[in-house]
Design a protein around this motif. Structure first.
Motif, PDB file in Angstrom:
ATOM      1  N   LYS A 122       0.817  -1.219   0.000  1.00  0.00           N
ATOM      2  CA  LYS A 122       0.000   0.000   0.000  1.00  0.00           C
ATOM      3  C   LYS A 122       0.851   1.269   0.000  1.00  0.00           C
ATOM      4  O   LYS A 122       0.405   2.300  -0.508  1.00  0.00           O
ATOM      5  N   LEU A 172      -1.248  -6.703   2.794  1.00  0.00           N
ATOM      6  CA  LEU A 172      -2.252  -7.717   3.111  1.00  0.00           C
ATOM      7  C   LEU A 172      -3.547  -7.370   2.402  1.00  0.00           C
ATOM      8  O   LEU A 172      -3.587  -6.464   1.565  1.00  0.00           O
ATOM      9  N   GLY A 173      -4.603  -8.083   2.740  1.00  0.00           N
ATOM     10  CA  GLY A 173      -5.897  -7.821   2.123  1.00  0.00           C
ATOM     11  C   GLY A 173      -6.988  -8.377   3.001  1.00  0.00           C
ATOM     12  O   GLY A 173      -6.712  -8.852   4.119  1.00  0.00           O
ATOM     13  N   SER A 175      -8.929  -6.939   4.789  1.00  0.00           N
ATOM     14  CA  SER A 175      -8.932  -6.149   6.038  1.00  0.00           C
ATOM     15  C   SER A 175      -8.201  -6.835   7.188  1.00  0.00           C
ATOM     16  O   SER A 175      -8.311  -6.397   8.333  1.00  0.00           O
ATOM     17  N   VAL A 176      -7.441  -7.883   6.914  1.00  0.00           N
ATOM     18  CA  VAL A 176      -6.709  -8.580   7.968  1.00  0.00           C
ATOM     19  C   VAL A 176      -5.682  -7.613   8.588  1.00  0.00           C
ATOM     20  O   VAL A 176      -4.908  -6.979   7.876  1.00  0.00           O
ATOM     21  N   ILE A 178      -6.143  -4.739   9.983  1.00  0.00           N
ATOM     22  CA  ILE A 178      -6.470  -3.314   9.867  1.00  0.00           C
ATOM     23  C   ILE A 178      -7.277  -2.842  11.078  1.00  0.00           C
ATOM     24  O   ILE A 178      -8.204  -3.520  11.506  1.00  0.00           O
ATOM     25  N   GLU A 204      -3.058   5.872   7.784  1.00  0.00           N
ATOM     26  CA  GLU A 204      -3.837   6.670   6.828  1.00  0.00           C
ATOM     27  C   GLU A 204      -4.829   7.573   7.527  1.00  0.00           C
ATOM     28  O   GLU A 204      -5.570   7.118   8.410  1.00  0.00           O
ATOM     29  N   PRO A 211     -16.900   7.478   4.066  1.00  0.00           N
ATOM     30  CA  PRO A 211     -17.011   7.536   2.603  1.00  0.00           C
ATOM     31  C   PRO A 211     -17.991   6.510   2.044  1.00  0.00           C
ATOM     32  O   PRO A 211     -18.291   5.504   2.682  1.00  0.00           O
ATOM     33  N   GLU A 213     -18.135   3.544  -0.630  1.00  0.00           N
ATOM     34  CA  GLU A 213     -17.065   2.699  -1.156  1.00  0.00           C
ATOM     35  C   GLU A 213     -17.451   2.170  -2.525  1.00  0.00           C
ATOM     36  O   GLU A 213     -18.397   1.392  -2.658  1.00  0.00           O
ATOM     37  N   PHE A 234     -22.785  -1.482   3.746  1.00  0.00           N
ATOM     38  CA  PHE A 234     -22.741  -2.392   4.888  1.00  0.00           C
ATOM     39  C   PHE A 234     -23.025  -1.591   6.137  1.00  0.00           C
ATOM     40  O   PHE A 234     -22.884  -0.367   6.148  1.00  0.00           O
ATOM     41  N   PHE A 238     -16.413   0.127   9.614  1.00  0.00           N
ATOM     42  CA  PHE A 238     -15.710   0.080   8.331  1.00  0.00           C
ATOM     43  C   PHE A 238     -15.837  -1.320   7.762  1.00  0.00           C
ATOM     44  O   PHE A 238     -16.409  -2.199   8.406  1.00  0.00           O
ATOM     45  N   LYS A 244     -16.986  -8.396   5.491  1.00  0.00           N
ATOM     46  CA  LYS A 244     -16.709  -8.861   4.128  1.00  0.00           C
ATOM     47  C   LYS A 244     -17.185 -10.285   3.890  1.00  0.00           C
ATOM     48  O   LYS A 244     -17.681 -10.602   2.820  1.00  0.00           O
ATOM     49  N   ARG A 284      -8.982  -4.908  -9.513  1.00  0.00           N
ATOM     50  CA  ARG A 284     -10.145  -4.199  -8.985  1.00  0.00           C
ATOM     51  C   ARG A 284      -9.607  -2.970  -8.281  1.00  0.00           C
ATOM     52  O   ARG A 284      -8.786  -3.079  -7.380  1.00  0.00           O
ATOM     53  N   GLU A 300      -7.169   1.705  -3.078  1.00  0.00           N
ATOM     54  CA  GLU A 300      -6.166   0.664  -3.346  1.00  0.00           C
ATOM     55  C   GLU A 300      -6.476  -0.063  -4.648  1.00  0.00           C
ATOM     56  O   GLU A 300      -7.576   0.042  -5.207  1.00  0.00           O
ATOM     57  N   ASN A 302      -6.285  -3.948  -6.221  1.00  0.00           N
ATOM     58  CA  ASN A 302      -6.141  -5.380  -5.926  1.00  0.00           C
ATOM     59  C   ASN A 302      -5.883  -6.120  -7.230  1.00  0.00           C
ATOM     60  O   ASN A 302      -6.754  -6.167  -8.098  1.00  0.00           O
TER      61      ASN A 302
HETATM   62  P1  ATP Z   1      -9.305  -5.844   0.225  1.00  0.00           P
HETATM   63  O1  ATP Z   1      -9.972  -7.012   0.876  1.00  0.00           O
HETATM   64  O2  ATP Z   1     -10.252  -5.054  -0.618  1.00  0.00           O
HETATM   65  O3  ATP Z   1      -8.033  -6.154  -0.435  1.00  0.00           O
HETATM   66  P2  ATP Z   1      -7.677  -4.433   2.239  1.00  0.00           P
HETATM   67  O4  ATP Z   1      -7.431  -5.431   3.304  1.00  0.00           O
HETATM   68  O5  ATP Z   1      -6.590  -4.216   1.261  1.00  0.00           O
HETATM   69  O6  ATP Z   1      -9.023  -4.786   1.456  1.00  0.00           O
HETATM   70  P3  ATP Z   1      -8.442  -1.615   2.587  1.00  0.00           P
HETATM   71  O7  ATP Z   1      -9.314  -1.644   1.415  1.00  0.00           O
HETATM   72  O8  ATP Z   1      -7.232  -0.752   2.517  1.00  0.00           O
HETATM   73  O9  ATP Z   1      -8.015  -3.090   3.028  1.00  0.00           O
HETATM   74  O10 ATP Z   1      -9.272  -1.163   3.863  1.00  0.00           O
HETATM   75  C1  ATP Z   1     -10.366  -1.948   4.317  1.00  0.00           C
HETATM   76  C2  ATP Z   1     -11.543  -1.080   4.641  1.00  0.00           C
HETATM   77  O11 ATP Z   1     -11.225  -0.134   5.678  1.00  0.00           O
HETATM   78  C3  ATP Z   1     -12.034  -0.197   3.504  1.00  0.00           C
HETATM   79  O12 ATP Z   1     -12.850  -0.914   2.629  1.00  0.00           O
HETATM   80  C4  ATP Z   1     -12.786   0.887   4.284  1.00  0.00           C
HETATM   81  O13 ATP Z   1     -14.027   0.420   4.788  1.00  0.00           O
HETATM   82  C5  ATP Z   1     -11.877   1.112   5.474  1.00  0.00           C
HETATM   83  N1  ATP Z   1     -10.850   2.144   5.241  1.00  0.00           N
HETATM   84  C6  ATP Z   1      -9.563   1.890   4.949  1.00  0.00           C
HETATM   85  N2  ATP Z   1      -8.844   3.012   4.825  1.00  0.00           N
HETATM   86  C7  ATP Z   1      -9.699   4.033   5.044  1.00  0.00           C
HETATM   87  C8  ATP Z   1      -9.552   5.455   5.058  1.00  0.00           C
HETATM   88  N3  ATP Z   1      -8.358   6.031   4.861  1.00  0.00           N
HETATM   89  N4  ATP Z   1     -10.674   6.212   5.302  1.00  0.00           N
HETATM   90  C9  ATP Z   1     -11.875   5.612   5.521  1.00  0.00           C
HETATM   91  N5  ATP Z   1     -12.069   4.280   5.530  1.00  0.00           N
HETATM   92  C10 ATP Z   1     -10.992   3.480   5.296  1.00  0.00           C
END
Ligand code: ATP
Ligand code: MG
Ligand code: MG
Ligand code: MG
Length: 339
Positions: A122, A172-173, A175-176, A178, A204, A211, A213, A234, A238, A244, A284, A300, A302
Protein backbone atom coordinates in the motif's frame (compact mmCIF):
# COMPACT_ATOMS: atom_id res chain seq x y z
CA UNK A 1 -6.26 -28.70 -28.77
CA UNK A 2 -7.30 -28.07 -25.19
CA UNK A 3 -5.19 -25.66 -23.17
CA UNK A 4 -3.67 -27.13 -20.04
CA UNK A 5 -4.18 -24.82 -17.09
CA UNK A 6 -2.63 -25.02 -13.65
CA UNK A 7 -4.88 -23.35 -11.08
CA UNK A 8 -2.99 -22.33 -7.94
CA UNK A 9 -4.98 -21.63 -4.77
CA UNK A 10 -4.66 -21.37 -1.01
CA UNK A 11 -1.23 -20.01 -0.15
CA UNK A 12 0.56 -18.73 2.91
CA UNK A 13 -1.25 -15.46 3.55
CA UNK A 14 -4.10 -14.58 5.88
CA UNK A 15 -6.35 -14.83 2.81
CA UNK A 16 -5.78 -18.59 2.31
CA UNK A 17 -9.45 -19.51 2.86
CA UNK A 18 -10.70 -16.68 0.67
CA UNK A 19 -8.49 -17.93 -2.15
CA UNK A 20 -9.88 -21.46 -1.87
CA UNK A 21 -13.43 -20.10 -2.15
CA UNK A 22 -12.46 -18.19 -5.30
CA UNK A 23 -10.71 -21.24 -6.76
CA UNK A 24 -13.75 -23.47 -6.39
CA UNK A 25 -15.75 -21.02 -8.50
CA UNK A 26 -13.08 -20.68 -11.21
CA UNK A 27 -12.63 -24.46 -11.36
CA UNK A 28 -16.33 -24.92 -12.02
CA UNK A 29 -16.44 -22.18 -14.63
CA UNK A 30 -13.51 -22.83 -16.97
CA UNK A 31 -15.17 -24.45 -20.00
CA UNK A 32 -14.05 -28.11 -20.16
CA UNK A 33 -14.24 -28.25 -23.95
CA UNK A 34 -11.45 -25.64 -24.08
CA UNK A 35 -9.42 -26.22 -20.94
CA UNK A 36 -7.89 -29.09 -19.08
CA UNK A 37 -7.58 -27.72 -15.56
CA UNK A 38 -5.38 -29.06 -12.78
CA UNK A 39 -5.86 -27.42 -9.40
CA UNK A 40 -2.94 -27.36 -6.98
CA UNK A 41 -3.51 -26.07 -3.48
CA UNK A 42 -0.61 -24.44 -1.65
CA UNK A 43 -0.73 -25.11 2.10
CA UNK A 44 -0.47 -22.39 4.73
CA UNK A 45 3.14 -23.49 5.16
CA UNK A 46 3.83 -22.89 1.48
CA UNK A 47 3.96 -26.48 0.28
CA UNK A 48 2.28 -27.51 -2.96
CA UNK A 49 -0.18 -30.35 -2.40
CA UNK A 50 -0.39 -33.43 -4.65
CA UNK A 51 -3.75 -34.12 -6.40
CA UNK A 52 -5.56 -36.12 -3.70
CA UNK A 53 -4.60 -33.73 -0.91
CA UNK A 54 -5.55 -30.82 -3.17
CA UNK A 55 -9.00 -32.33 -3.73
CA UNK A 56 -9.46 -32.78 0.00
CA UNK A 57 -8.37 -29.20 0.73
CA UNK A 58 -10.76 -27.80 -1.88
CA UNK A 59 -13.62 -29.70 -0.31
CA UNK A 60 -12.80 -28.90 3.32
CA UNK A 61 -11.83 -25.30 2.57
CA UNK A 62 -8.43 -25.39 4.28
CA UNK A 63 -4.97 -26.90 4.02
CA UNK A 64 -3.02 -26.41 7.21
CA UNK A 65 -0.21 -28.89 6.40
CA UNK A 66 1.21 -31.37 3.88
CA UNK A 67 2.62 -31.06 0.39
CA UNK A 68 5.93 -30.74 -1.43
CA UNK A 69 8.57 -28.11 -1.55
CA UNK A 70 7.57 -25.44 -4.03
CA UNK A 71 10.47 -25.74 -6.46
CA UNK A 72 9.91 -29.43 -7.01
CA UNK A 73 6.35 -28.73 -8.12
CA UNK A 74 7.18 -25.62 -10.14
CA UNK A 75 9.64 -27.62 -12.25
CA UNK A 76 6.85 -30.03 -13.15
CA UNK A 77 4.56 -27.08 -13.98
CA UNK A 78 6.38 -26.93 -17.32
CA UNK A 79 3.76 -29.10 -18.97
CA UNK A 80 1.09 -26.40 -18.65
CA UNK A 81 0.10 -23.76 -21.19
CA UNK A 82 -0.77 -21.23 -18.50
CA UNK A 83 -1.07 -20.83 -14.76
CA UNK A 84 -3.93 -19.09 -12.98
CA UNK A 85 -2.37 -17.99 -9.67
CA UNK A 86 -5.62 -17.41 -7.81
CA UNK A 87 -3.77 -16.41 -4.66
CA UNK A 88 -4.43 -13.40 -2.49
CA UNK A 89 -1.97 -11.55 -0.28
CA UNK A 90 1.75 -12.07 0.36
CA UNK A 91 3.49 -15.08 -1.27
CA UNK A 92 0.91 -15.15 -4.03
CA UNK A 93 -0.41 -11.76 -5.08
CA UNK A 94 2.81 -9.87 -4.35
CA UNK A 95 5.11 -10.87 -7.21
CA UNK A 96 6.77 -13.85 -5.52
CA UNK A 97 4.82 -16.57 -7.34
CA UNK A 98 4.83 -14.37 -10.46
CA UNK A 99 8.65 -14.35 -10.28
CA UNK A 100 8.78 -18.12 -9.97
CA UNK A 101 6.48 -18.55 -12.98
CA UNK A 102 8.45 -15.99 -14.98
CA UNK A 103 11.65 -17.93 -14.25
CA UNK A 104 9.93 -21.17 -15.22
CA UNK A 105 8.83 -19.55 -18.50
CA UNK A 106 5.12 -20.27 -18.05
CA UNK A 107 2.50 -17.63 -18.99
CA UNK A 108 0.15 -16.73 -16.15
CA UNK A 109 -3.03 -14.79 -15.48
CA UNK A 110 -2.68 -11.30 -14.04
CA UNK A 111 0.06 -8.80 -13.35
CA UNK A 112 3.76 -9.59 -13.56
CA UNK A 113 6.36 -9.20 -10.84
CA UNK A 114 6.45 -5.40 -10.89
CA UNK A 115 2.72 -4.68 -11.02
CA UNK A 116 1.97 -7.35 -8.43
CA UNK A 117 4.65 -6.25 -5.97
CA UNK A 118 3.96 -2.54 -6.21
CA UNK A 119 0.18 -2.94 -6.03
CA UNK A 120 0.37 -5.31 -3.06
CA UNK A 121 2.34 -2.83 -0.98
CA UNK A 122 0.00 0.00 0.00
CA UNK A 123 2.93 2.37 0.57
CA UNK A 124 4.54 1.77 -2.82
CA UNK A 125 1.11 2.03 -4.44
CA UNK A 126 0.52 5.41 -2.79
CA UNK A 127 3.92 6.67 -3.92
CA UNK A 128 3.47 5.62 -7.53
CA UNK A 129 -0.11 6.90 -7.72
CA UNK A 130 0.88 10.23 -6.16
CA UNK A 131 3.41 10.70 -8.93
CA UNK A 132 0.67 9.93 -11.44
CA UNK A 133 -1.44 12.73 -9.91
CA UNK A 134 -4.14 10.44 -8.51
CA UNK A 135 -5.97 11.79 -5.42
CA UNK A 136 -5.55 9.78 -2.20
CA UNK A 137 -5.88 10.26 1.57
CA UNK A 138 -2.94 11.67 3.56
CA UNK A 139 -0.72 8.86 4.82
CA UNK A 140 2.56 8.01 6.53
CA UNK A 141 4.93 5.04 6.62
CA UNK A 142 6.32 3.19 9.64
CA UNK A 143 8.70 0.21 9.71
CA UNK A 144 8.96 -2.39 12.46
CA UNK A 145 12.50 -1.53 13.62
CA UNK A 146 11.53 2.08 14.02
CA UNK A 147 8.44 1.14 16.04
CA UNK A 148 10.66 -0.95 18.31
CA UNK A 149 13.47 1.60 18.65
CA UNK A 150 11.70 4.98 18.47
CA UNK A 151 8.01 4.49 19.12
CA UNK A 152 7.50 8.18 19.87
CA UNK A 153 8.46 9.24 16.36
CA UNK A 154 5.82 6.86 15.02
CA UNK A 155 3.25 8.18 17.51
CA UNK A 156 4.03 11.74 16.41
CA UNK A 157 3.54 10.81 12.79
CA UNK A 158 0.13 9.38 13.65
CA UNK A 159 -0.82 12.48 15.66
CA UNK A 160 0.07 14.66 12.67
CA UNK A 161 -2.49 12.79 10.56
CA UNK A 162 -5.15 13.28 13.25
CA UNK A 163 -7.78 10.90 14.64
CA UNK A 164 -9.59 8.79 13.67
CA UNK A 165 -6.97 7.14 11.48
CA UNK A 166 -6.43 3.73 9.91
CA UNK A 167 -3.47 1.49 10.70
CA UNK A 168 -2.79 -1.23 8.13
CA UNK A 169 -0.13 -3.84 7.39
CA UNK A 170 1.29 -2.58 4.07
CA UNK A 171 1.01 -5.99 2.37
CA UNK A 172 -2.25 -7.72 3.11
CA UNK A 173 -5.90 -7.82 2.12
CA UNK A 174 -9.40 -8.79 3.29
CA UNK A 175 -8.93 -6.15 6.04
CA UNK A 176 -6.71 -8.58 7.97
CA UNK A 177 -4.74 -6.63 10.60
CA UNK A 178 -6.47 -3.31 9.87
CA UNK A 179 -7.67 -1.09 12.72
CA UNK A 180 -9.62 2.11 12.78
CA UNK A 181 -8.08 4.05 15.64
CA UNK A 182 -10.41 6.58 17.21
CA UNK A 183 -8.15 7.86 20.01
CA UNK A 184 -4.40 8.14 20.69
CA UNK A 185 -4.73 5.60 23.55
CA UNK A 186 -5.63 2.88 21.04
CA UNK A 187 -2.74 3.52 18.67
CA UNK A 188 -0.13 1.22 20.24
CA UNK A 189 -2.41 -1.81 20.14
CA UNK A 190 -3.24 -1.20 16.48
CA UNK A 191 0.44 -0.79 15.58
CA UNK A 192 1.41 -3.95 17.49
CA UNK A 193 -1.24 -5.91 15.59
CA UNK A 194 -0.18 -4.54 12.19
CA UNK A 195 3.53 -5.13 12.91
CA UNK A 196 2.80 -8.71 13.94
CA UNK A 197 1.75 -9.25 10.30
CA UNK A 198 4.14 -7.05 8.33
CA UNK A 199 7.47 -5.25 8.56
CA UNK A 200 5.91 -2.21 6.89
CA UNK A 201 2.82 -0.44 8.14
CA UNK A 202 0.82 2.40 6.66
CA UNK A 203 -0.99 5.03 8.70
CA UNK A 204 -3.84 6.67 6.83
CA UNK A 205 -5.90 9.72 7.59
CA UNK A 206 -9.58 8.91 7.52
CA UNK A 207 -11.68 10.56 4.86
CA UNK A 208 -13.42 13.72 6.14
CA UNK A 209 -16.74 11.86 6.45
CA UNK A 210 -17.58 8.17 6.31
CA UNK A 211 -17.01 7.54 2.60
CA UNK A 212 -19.11 5.68 0.09
CA UNK A 213 -17.06 2.70 -1.16
CA UNK A 214 -17.06 2.30 -4.89
CA UNK A 215 -15.08 -0.17 -6.98
CA UNK A 216 -14.35 -0.71 -10.64
CA UNK A 217 -12.95 -3.70 -12.52
CA UNK A 218 -10.21 -3.41 -15.12
CA UNK A 219 -9.66 -6.10 -17.76
CA UNK A 220 -6.93 -6.25 -20.39
CA UNK A 221 -3.21 -5.91 -20.93
CA UNK A 222 -2.02 -2.91 -22.89
CA UNK A 223 -5.52 -1.84 -24.00
CA UNK A 224 -7.45 -2.32 -20.75
CA UNK A 225 -11.16 -1.66 -20.35
CA UNK A 226 -13.08 -0.51 -17.26
CA UNK A 227 -16.30 -2.13 -16.02
CA UNK A 228 -19.30 -0.22 -14.71
CA UNK A 229 -18.78 1.11 -11.17
CA UNK A 230 -20.15 -0.87 -8.23
CA UNK A 231 -20.84 0.16 -4.66
CA UNK A 232 -20.61 -1.74 -1.39
CA UNK A 233 -22.96 -0.92 1.44
CA UNK A 234 -22.74 -2.39 4.89
CA UNK A 235 -23.76 -1.69 8.41
CA UNK A 236 -20.43 -1.51 10.23
CA UNK A 237 -17.89 1.11 11.25
CA UNK A 238 -15.71 0.08 8.33
CA UNK A 239 -15.52 -2.80 5.88
CA UNK A 240 -13.72 -5.28 8.13
CA UNK A 241 -13.09 -9.02 7.65
CA UNK A 242 -16.28 -10.11 9.36
CA UNK A 243 -18.43 -7.74 7.34
CA UNK A 244 -16.71 -8.86 4.13
CA UNK A 245 -17.21 -12.58 4.63
CA UNK A 246 -20.36 -12.98 6.71
CA UNK A 247 -23.30 -13.73 4.47
CA UNK A 248 -25.82 -10.90 4.39
CA UNK A 249 -23.67 -8.25 6.08
CA UNK A 250 -22.91 -6.27 2.94
CA UNK A 251 -24.76 -5.55 -0.26
CA UNK A 252 -23.49 -4.84 -3.74
CA UNK A 253 -25.06 -2.20 -5.98
CA UNK A 254 -24.24 -2.36 -9.67
CA UNK A 255 -24.18 0.14 -11.22
CA UNK A 256 -23.54 2.39 -8.25
CA UNK A 257 -26.06 5.22 -8.07
CA UNK A 258 -23.64 8.05 -8.84
CA UNK A 259 -23.73 11.19 -10.94
CA UNK A 260 -22.56 10.05 -14.41
CA UNK A 261 -19.55 12.37 -14.35
CA UNK A 262 -18.36 10.86 -11.05
CA UNK A 263 -18.67 7.32 -12.43
CA UNK A 264 -16.74 8.37 -15.53
CA UNK A 265 -14.03 9.98 -13.38
CA UNK A 266 -13.70 6.73 -11.38
CA UNK A 267 -13.22 4.71 -14.55
CA UNK A 268 -10.68 7.16 -15.94
CA UNK A 269 -8.65 7.28 -12.70
CA UNK A 270 -8.75 3.48 -12.39
CA UNK A 271 -7.39 3.00 -15.91
CA UNK A 272 -4.67 5.57 -15.21
CA UNK A 273 -3.72 3.75 -11.99
CA UNK A 274 -3.67 0.35 -13.77
CA UNK A 275 -1.19 1.73 -16.30
CA UNK A 276 0.91 3.64 -13.76
CA UNK A 277 1.35 0.44 -11.71
CA UNK A 278 2.11 -1.69 -14.80
CA UNK A 279 -0.78 -4.04 -14.05
CA UNK A 280 -1.91 -6.70 -16.52
CA UNK A 281 -4.89 -8.97 -17.02
CA UNK A 282 -7.14 -7.81 -14.24
CA UNK A 283 -7.43 -5.52 -11.23
CA UNK A 284 -10.15 -4.20 -8.99
CA UNK A 285 -9.57 -0.56 -8.19
CA UNK A 286 -11.26 0.71 -5.03
CA UNK A 287 -12.23 4.29 -4.28
CA UNK A 288 -13.70 6.39 -1.51
CA UNK A 289 -16.35 8.85 -2.62
CA UNK A 290 -17.04 11.49 0.00
CA UNK A 291 -20.47 12.66 -0.92
CA UNK A 292 -20.44 15.69 1.42
CA UNK A 293 -17.39 17.22 -0.26
CA UNK A 294 -17.54 15.57 -3.68
CA UNK A 295 -14.03 14.20 -3.11
CA UNK A 296 -12.97 11.07 -4.95
CA UNK A 297 -9.93 9.28 -3.46
CA UNK A 298 -8.28 6.12 -4.73
CA UNK A 299 -7.98 3.63 -1.84
CA UNK A 300 -6.17 0.66 -3.35
CA UNK A 301 -5.58 -1.62 -6.31
CA UNK A 302 -6.14 -5.38 -5.93
CA UNK A 303 -4.34 -7.35 -8.63
CA UNK A 304 -6.04 -10.64 -7.72
CA UNK A 305 -9.42 -9.58 -6.35
CA UNK A 306 -11.92 -11.95 -4.68
CA UNK A 307 -13.16 -14.26 -7.41
CA UNK A 308 -16.17 -16.29 -6.29
CA UNK A 309 -19.22 -16.11 -8.54
CA UNK A 310 -20.72 -13.57 -6.12
CA UNK A 311 -17.57 -11.43 -5.74
CA UNK A 312 -17.54 -7.81 -6.88
CA UNK A 313 -15.06 -8.17 -9.76
CA UNK A 314 -16.92 -10.89 -11.70
CA UNK A 315 -20.25 -9.18 -10.93
CA UNK A 316 -18.96 -5.91 -12.41
CA UNK A 317 -18.08 -7.59 -15.70
CA UNK A 318 -21.29 -9.59 -15.69
CA UNK A 319 -23.04 -6.19 -15.66
CA UNK A 320 -20.91 -5.30 -18.67
CA UNK A 321 -22.20 -8.38 -20.50
CA UNK A 322 -19.37 -10.83 -19.79
CA UNK A 323 -20.55 -13.81 -17.73
CA UNK A 324 -18.29 -15.55 -15.21
CA UNK A 325 -17.22 -18.33 -17.51
CA UNK A 326 -16.50 -15.94 -20.42
CA UNK A 327 -14.52 -13.75 -18.01
CA UNK A 328 -12.18 -16.51 -16.82
CA UNK A 329 -11.74 -17.67 -20.41
CA UNK A 330 -10.82 -14.11 -21.40
CA UNK A 331 -8.28 -13.92 -18.55
CA UNK A 332 -6.55 -17.05 -19.79
CA UNK A 333 -6.49 -15.61 -23.33
CA UNK A 334 -4.91 -12.43 -21.97
CA UNK A 335 -2.28 -14.53 -20.17
CA UNK A 336 -1.38 -16.20 -23.48
CA UNK A 337 -1.25 -12.91 -25.43
CA UNK A 338 2.10 -11.50 -26.56
CA UNK A 339 2.86 -8.30 -24.70
P1 ATP B 1 -9.30 -5.84 0.22
O1 ATP B 1 -9.97 -7.01 0.88
O2 ATP B 1 -10.25 -5.05 -0.62
O3 ATP B 1 -8.03 -6.15 -0.44
P2 ATP B 1 -7.68 -4.43 2.24
O4 ATP B 1 -7.43 -5.43 3.30
O5 ATP B 1 -6.59 -4.22 1.26
O6 ATP B 1 -9.02 -4.79 1.46
P3 ATP B 1 -8.44 -1.61 2.59
O7 ATP B 1 -9.31 -1.64 1.42
O8 ATP B 1 -7.23 -0.75 2.52
O9 ATP B 1 -8.01 -3.09 3.03
O10 ATP B 1 -9.27 -1.16 3.86
C1 ATP B 1 -10.37 -1.95 4.32
C2 ATP B 1 -11.54 -1.08 4.64
O11 ATP B 1 -11.22 -0.13 5.68
C3 ATP B 1 -12.03 -0.20 3.50
O12 ATP B 1 -12.85 -0.91 2.63
C4 ATP B 1 -12.79 0.89 4.28
O13 ATP B 1 -14.03 0.42 4.79
C5 ATP B 1 -11.88 1.11 5.47
N1 ATP B 1 -10.85 2.14 5.24
C6 ATP B 1 -9.56 1.89 4.95
N2 ATP B 1 -8.84 3.01 4.82
C7 ATP B 1 -9.70 4.03 5.04
C8 ATP B 1 -9.55 5.45 5.06
N3 ATP B 1 -8.36 6.03 4.86
N4 ATP B 1 -10.67 6.21 5.30
C9 ATP B 1 -11.87 5.61 5.52
N5 ATP B 1 -12.07 4.28 5.53
C10 ATP B 1 -10.99 3.48 5.30
MG1 MG C 1 -6.58 -4.78 -0.76
MG1 MG D 1 -6.95 -7.74 -1.68
MG1 MG E 1 -10.02 -3.02 0.05
Amino acid sequence: MKKRILLLAGGQSGEHEVSLMSARSVLNALPRDQFDVTPVVISKQGRWLPPTETQRALESGEAPTGGDLVLHRAASAEGYDAVFPLLHGPMGEDGTVQGLLTLAGIPFVGSGVLGSAVSMDKIMTKQVLASAGIPQVAWALAVRREWQAQPDTVRERAAALGYPLFVKPANLGSSVGISKVARAEDLDGALNLAFSLDRRVILEAMTAHKPREVEVGILGNDAPIASPVGELRFDADFYDYETKYTEGRASMHIPAPLPPEVAEQIRTLALRAFRALDCAGLARVDFFYVEETGELLLNEVNTMPGFTTTSMYPKLFEAAGLNYSALVTRLVELALEDR
